[in-house]
Design a protein around this motif. Structure first.
Motif, mmCIF file in Angstrom:
data_model
loop_
_atom_site.group_PDB
_atom_site.id
_atom_site.type_symbol
_atom_site.label_atom_id
_atom_site.label_comp_id
_atom_site.label_asym_id
_atom_site.label_seq_id
_atom_site.Cartn_x
_atom_site.Cartn_y
_atom_site.Cartn_z
ATOM 1 N N ASP A 148 -0.417 6.829 -3.068
ATOM 2 C CA ASP A 148 0.301 6.170 -1.729
ATOM 3 C C ASP A 148 1.766 6.647 -1.569
ATOM 4 N N THR A 151 3.706 -9.587 3.450
ATOM 5 C CA THR A 151 2.441 -8.529 3.369
ATOM 6 C C THR A 151 3.080 -7.509 2.241
ATOM 7 N N VAL A 152 4.185 -7.075 2.080
ATOM 8 C CA VAL A 152 4.784 -6.254 1.016
ATOM 9 C C VAL A 152 4.539 -7.170 -0.219
ATOM 10 N N TRP A 172 -5.883 -7.612 2.620
ATOM 11 C CA TRP A 172 -5.697 -6.348 1.694
ATOM 12 C C TRP A 172 -5.282 -5.232 2.274
ATOM 13 N N PRO A 173 -4.389 -4.403 1.512
ATOM 14 C CA PRO A 173 -3.518 -3.283 2.434
ATOM 15 C C PRO A 173 -4.520 -1.950 2.658
ATOM 16 N N ALA A 209 5.520 1.965 -1.085
ATOM 17 C CA ALA A 209 5.040 2.510 -2.163
ATOM 18 C C ALA A 209 6.141 3.325 -3.043
ATOM 19 N N THR A 246 -9.989 -7.827 -7.039
ATOM 20 C CA THR A 246 -9.047 -7.310 -6.207
ATOM 21 C C THR A 246 -9.700 -5.861 -5.668
ATOM 22 N N GLY A 304 -8.809 -10.609 2.494
ATOM 23 C CA GLY A 304 -7.319 -10.915 1.962
ATOM 24 C C GLY A 304 -7.145 -11.772 1.476
ATOM 25 N N LEU A 331 -1.351 -3.183 -5.839
ATOM 26 C CA LEU A 331 -2.156 -2.138 -4.935
ATOM 27 C C LEU A 331 -1.546 -1.007 -4.309
ATOM 28 N N VAL A 332 -0.710 -0.548 -5.096
ATOM 29 C CA VAL A 332 -0.117 0.649 -4.767
ATOM 30 C C VAL A 332 -0.605 1.746 -5.901
ATOM 31 N N ARG A 338 1.185 -6.797 -1.413
ATOM 32 C CA ARG A 338 0.783 -5.493 -2.116
ATOM 33 C C ARG A 338 1.385 -5.219 -3.304
#
Ligand SMILES: Cc1cc2nc3c(=O)[nH]c(=O)nc-3n(C[C@H](O)[C@H](O)[C@H](O)COP(=O)(O)OP(=O)(O)OC[C@H]3O[C@@H](n4cnc5c(N)ncnc54)[C@H](O)[C@@H]3O)c2cc1C
Length: 445
Positions: free
Chosen positions: A409, A395-396, A109-110, A414, A71, A95, A404-405, A399
């Motif tokens: 952020d 998408t959220v 990927w965000p 986040a 990741t 992604g 990935l927060v 993440r």
């Protein structure tokens, strides 16, 4: 071309003739387990000036059951270790291509405070490379040495006993980092308990050659169906590697109350048959390997006065996607930063679980709550189609499921995720990384 050090040569010599290099008898920091967590701990501890021994039961390079997916969090840690170019040279992906319930979504990927790309490198290659960084920085390797017991001085560990080809050997140490993976036999000797009332993983992977040269996206199938066509609480994956093979695998979630009841070998064969045409799979899947995975910090007893568990041994696996290479690397770096304090009278017994809880507690708490929900029969077939219809929602989901927060952020998602995590943590009966005596264990690993 990597720099070849004396330690490296010693490692190679030992690989050719296990036992040919004498086992050291004492060290400042002893790291048991040379996967990503142990090698990162050894690299950072050696960097900080400690004498480090990095011991493993296996002889490297060695395989490890894994999806091989990296990741953006893992990429960030590999960058810190100076392996950014190396890992990018093995391909990068943009992604996730998520499929299921009649939908196909490509979800980049965000980015944000983390790199905007991921990777996939077979663990035989990845782990040997990370370990070589530790050796280049001065850690002394010991291979073919299985840690079986500890020697104690009061409640401190004064040494570790290894089974080797030459018979039992003891390495005395001032500090011990236990990075011996999900089963953590040494952790168990030290009193580690795995609580299986929250979600844990049951997963298998295999390798197969693919004629479809498409490594821009990793693929996950969120509608994983069993051999009786039932929807399982997990996902299947196809992660393309840079050598024309793909890592193909299946992972399901389970709890003590709702065990997975899947036969992984049949399931992976079934899943590969479904993917065969699309991925132009050539020949049979090979090297099937599986494991159970403690997740979300669901282990107690992760530290004592001068020892600490890192990586899978400490349950550092994301309950929503089963990845743990990144947390292994991060925890290795974090523990190395605390080893210096211990010499000044600091005690890891409370400091280490508190650090882990601060770093991962809220994210793991909410993630394992959601993962537990996914094990409820009939929930996924209802929720899956709804979720997959919304690109924004997925998408959220990518993440937050990928954690990935980061603390840096500051956007709405986040802040909402962190807030939900804190609320979940407050409501936890047994928080992540509980102290050893917090509650009678439900199940010892
Ligand atoms: C099927 C599957 C798929 C997965 N897919 C992914 C993925 O795609 N991405 C991801 O990030 N994570 C994935 N994971 C999780 C990931 O594999 C682990 O989180 C990661 O390997 C943890 O690293 P570690 O260093 O803690 O432990 P490990 O990598 O397990 O290393 C432990 C080391 O300790 C050694 N050891 C064990 N016992 C002893 C002993 N008694 N004495 C001495 N040495 C010992 C072992 O030989 C080994 O080298 C997956 C896991 C599974 C099972």
């Amino acid at each position: 071309m990597p720099v070849v050090t004396g330690a490296d040569q010693a490692a190679r010599e030992f690989s050719r003739h296990p036992g040919a290099v004498s086992t050291p008898t004492r060290t400042d920091v002893l790291v048991v387990g040379a996967g990503p967590a142990g090698s990162a701990a050894a690299a950072w501890a050696a960097d900080a000036g400690h004498d480090v021994v990095l011991a493993d039961a296996a002889v490297f390079p060695r395989d490890k059951a894994c999806g091989d997916g990296l990741t953006p969090r893992a990429i960030a840690e590999l960058e810190h270790l100076g392996l950014g170019d190396w890992v990018r040279g093995r391909g990068q992906n943009r992604g996730l291509r998520a499929a299921g319930f009649g939908q196909l979504l490509t979800l980049p990927w965000p980015g944000g405070s983390l790199p905007a790309h991921g990777g996939a490198v077979a663990r035989t290659e990845l782990d040997a490379r990370i370990r070589s960084v530790a050796l280049e920085r001065g850690a002394q390797p010991v291979e073919g040495a299985r840690a079986v017991d500890v020697e104690r001085d009061g409640d401190r560990v004064s040494g570790v006993v290894f089974d080797t080809a030459e018979g039992p050997r003891t390495i005395a140490c001032r500090r011990l980092v236990v990075a011996d993976g999900a089963r953590s036999t040494l952790g168990r000797v030290l009193g580690r308990v795995w609580h299986r009332d929250t979600a844990y993983g049951v997963a298998a992977r295999a390798y197969v050659r693919s004629g479809r040269h498409d490594d821009e996206w990793i693929s996950s199938h969120l509608e994983l169906r069993g051999t009786d066509d039932e929807v399982l609480s997990g996902y299947g994956w196809v992660f393309p590697l840079h050598d024309g093979h793909v890592n193909i695998g299946v992972g399901t979630l389970a709890t003590e109350a709702r065990p997975a009841n899947v036969r992984l070998r049949s399931l992976i064969a079934h899943y590969a048959a479904q993917r065969r045409e699309d991925w132009q799979l050539e020949g049979e899947v090979r090297d099937v390997a599986s494991a159970l995975l403690p997740m979300g910090g669901a282990v107690s007893g992760v530290a004592g006065p001068n020892w600490a568990l890192v990586g899978d041994a400490a349950g550092l696996v994301n309950p929503l996607n089963g990845e743990g290479i990144d947390y292994g690397l991060e925890s290795g770096r974090t523990i190395a930063g605390l080893l210096g304090d211990e010499g000044d009278g600091g005690d890891l017994s409370l400091a280490w679980p508190a650090t882990l809880r601060r770093q991962y507690g809220s994210a793991f708490s909410i993630a394992r709550r959601l993962a537990g929900l996914l094990t409820v029969p009939r929930l996924l077939p209802l929720a899956g189609p709804v979720g997959m219809r919304s690109r924004m929602l997925m998408t959220v989901a990518l993440r937050v499921m990928g954690n990935l927060v980061t603390e840096e952020d500051a956007d709405l998602v986040a802040r909402a995720w962190r807030g939900a995590g804190r609320a979940s943590l407050r409501a936890d009966e047994l928080p992540p990384f509980p102290a050893a005596d917090l509650r009678t264990p439900l199940a010892a690993s």
